[in-house]
Design a protein around this motif. Structure first.
Motif, PDB file in Angstrom:
ATOM      1  N   HIS A  15      -1.369  -3.804   2.471  1.00 39.89           N
ATOM      2  CA  HIS A  15      -1.231  -4.114   1.042  1.00 39.89           C
ATOM      3  C   HIS A  15      -2.552  -3.888   0.317  1.00 39.89           C
ATOM      4  O   HIS A  15      -3.622  -3.861   0.919  1.00 39.89           O
ATOM      5  N   LEU A  16      -2.454  -3.752  -0.957  1.00 36.51           N
ATOM      6  CA  LEU A  16      -3.635  -3.489  -1.777  1.00 36.51           C
ATOM      7  C   LEU A  16      -3.711  -4.518  -2.898  1.00 36.51           C
ATOM      8  O   LEU A  16      -2.687  -5.031  -3.342  1.00 36.51           O
ATOM      9  N   LYS A  52      -6.595   3.744   3.424  1.00 36.49           N
ATOM     10  CA  LYS A  52      -6.526   3.244   2.051  1.00 36.49           C
ATOM     11  C   LYS A  52      -6.560   1.707   1.997  1.00 36.49           C
ATOM     12  O   LYS A  52      -7.225   1.119   1.146  1.00 36.49           O
ATOM     13  N   CYS A  53      -5.862   1.080   2.931  1.00 35.79           N
ATOM     14  CA  CYS A  53      -5.793  -0.399   2.918  1.00 35.79           C
ATOM     15  C   CYS A  53      -6.507  -1.008   4.128  1.00 35.79           C
ATOM     16  O   CYS A  53      -6.454  -2.218   4.338  1.00 35.79           O
ATOM     17  N   CYS A  79       0.844  -1.197   0.000  1.00 34.76           N
ATOM     18  CA  CYS A  79       0.000   0.000   0.000  1.00 34.76           C
ATOM     19  C   CYS A  79       0.882   1.250   0.000  1.00 34.76           C
ATOM     20  O   CYS A  79       1.794   1.360   0.822  1.00 34.76           O
TER      21      CYS A  79
END
Ligand SMILES: [Zn+2]
Ligand SMILES: [Zn+2]
Length: 361
Positions: free
Chosen positions: A204-205, A198-199, A170
């Motif tokens: 991680h994304l 965001k994640c 991420c």
């Protein structure tokens, strides 16, 4: 002379050692000649009871657990059992028992595998489901196949959630899962940590989500199981399938608990309390007073009939209970043993009948 004494002493020690190894049948609480089913059943019960996870810090239970494993390993193997039956522990000296780690044996038996190596990984919640089974089916016993809809690991991405199998770091938190927020309140500057929005803290994304599960990592699936409903199964009875609950890549699956309950229908007029059966039989006033009647009532085995009768001139009291011994539900796990059947007679009064009818009685 001294050598001879030593030899005698050594022999005595050896004999003691041989004697000290407990009989495998006795370890499982069985007699020689026990059936494979009995051996499995004993192992199932005892290995769970003495498992170190259930007896933390209890060295004696741990030892017993190991002995139960050794006994089961030998007695569940036809060849080893044959040698053991003929020659006792002596017969197993070459390539004999005790080779398998008792924890692996336990994991193999109860399914789910893994044994010790997944310790420390959190176990997910159990999934419970229930099935209604009629009394007559519980009477006879049967093998039941069942299909349960459960959450499984996505077969396409194997639980990664990503179509290409790659998890990208991420960029919002540089993979740490947390971000530092700075807030200024007047003269004061406050720093605090926050989960990366965001994640969602994962670090991680998935830039290319799996198109089967949409990046969810899991999918619904139908799984098949088999349960043997023994004759005389209690009205409410649970079967446990280890690590077969809803699955997730984040935890070891919990257990699937299948609860079998006696259905309120298809009981053919019988009621049940443990292994005893109860039934009410209505008699007319005339039958109660004068006897001379026969009833043939279908029984739960769907083959035989319960025959009730009174000779002519043999009266029956209202509320009388007739006990038919050994004609109740089977006792689970015990051959040819049943509870009793209780028949309660109720007399139906000819309410509103004319005085003419009453005079006839
Ligand atoms: Zn997927
Ligand atoms: Zn992040």
């Amino acid at each position: 002379m001294r050598l001879a004494i030593q030899a005698v002493f050594l022999l005595a020690t050896l004999m003691w050692l041989v004697a000290a190894q407990a009989d495998f049948y006795a370890v499982l609480g069985l007699k020689k000649g026990a059936s494979d089913k009995d051996i499995k059943k004993a192992y199932r019960t005892l290995s769970k009871k003495y498992h170190p996870d259930k007896n933390p810090g209890n060295e004696e239970a741990h030892q017993t657990f190991i002995e139960i494993g050794e006994a089961y390993e030998v007695l569940s193997d036809e060849e080893k059992r044959g040698k053991y039956d003929k020659f006792g522990h002596e017969g197993l000296k070459n390539g004999g028992g005790g080779g398998t780690n008792p924890f692996d044996l336990f994991a193999q038996f109860f399914g789910g595998g893994g044994g010790g190596q997944r310790r420390g990984v959190p176990k997910g919640p159990n999934t419970e489901t229930h099935i209604d089974v009629s009394m007559k089916r519980m009477f006879k016993g049967f093998d039941m196949d069942l299909q349960v809809n459960l959450q499984g690991i996505c077969s396409s991405c194997k639980g990664s959630g990503s179509a290409d199998g790659v998890n990208h770091k991420c960029d919002g938190c540089d993979g740490s899962g947390v971000v530092i927020q700075v807030a200024q309140m007047g003269m004061m500057i406050q720093k605090f940590q926050q989960q990366c929005p965001k994640c969602q803290g994962k670090g991680h994304l998935i830039s290319n989500p799996c198109n089967k599960c949409g990046g969810q990592k899991v999918q619904r699936e139908d799984r098949k199981y088999n349960v043997y409903i023994e004759p005389g199964t209690p009205r409410v009875h649970s079967y446990s399938f280890e690590e077969e609950a809803d699955k997730s890549p984040d935890h070891v699956a919990g257990d699937l608990i299948v609860q079998v309950r006696e259905a309120p229908t298809e009981n053919m007029g019988y009621r049940r309390r443990r292994n005893d059966l109860f039934r009410t039989e209505a008699l007319s006033l005339k039958e109660a007073l004068h006897g001379g009647w026969t009833r043939k009532i279908p029984f739960l085995d769907e083959e035989s009939e319960v025959v009730l009768s009174r000779k002519k001139g043999e009266p029956t009291q209202h509320g009388h209970i007739e006990v038919i011994k050994n004609h109740g539900m089977p006792q689970m796990g015990v051959d040819d043993s049943h509870g009793d059947l209780y028949i309660k007679y109720v007399i139906v009064m000819p309410m509103g009948a004319s005085s003419k009818v009453r005079d006839e009685l």
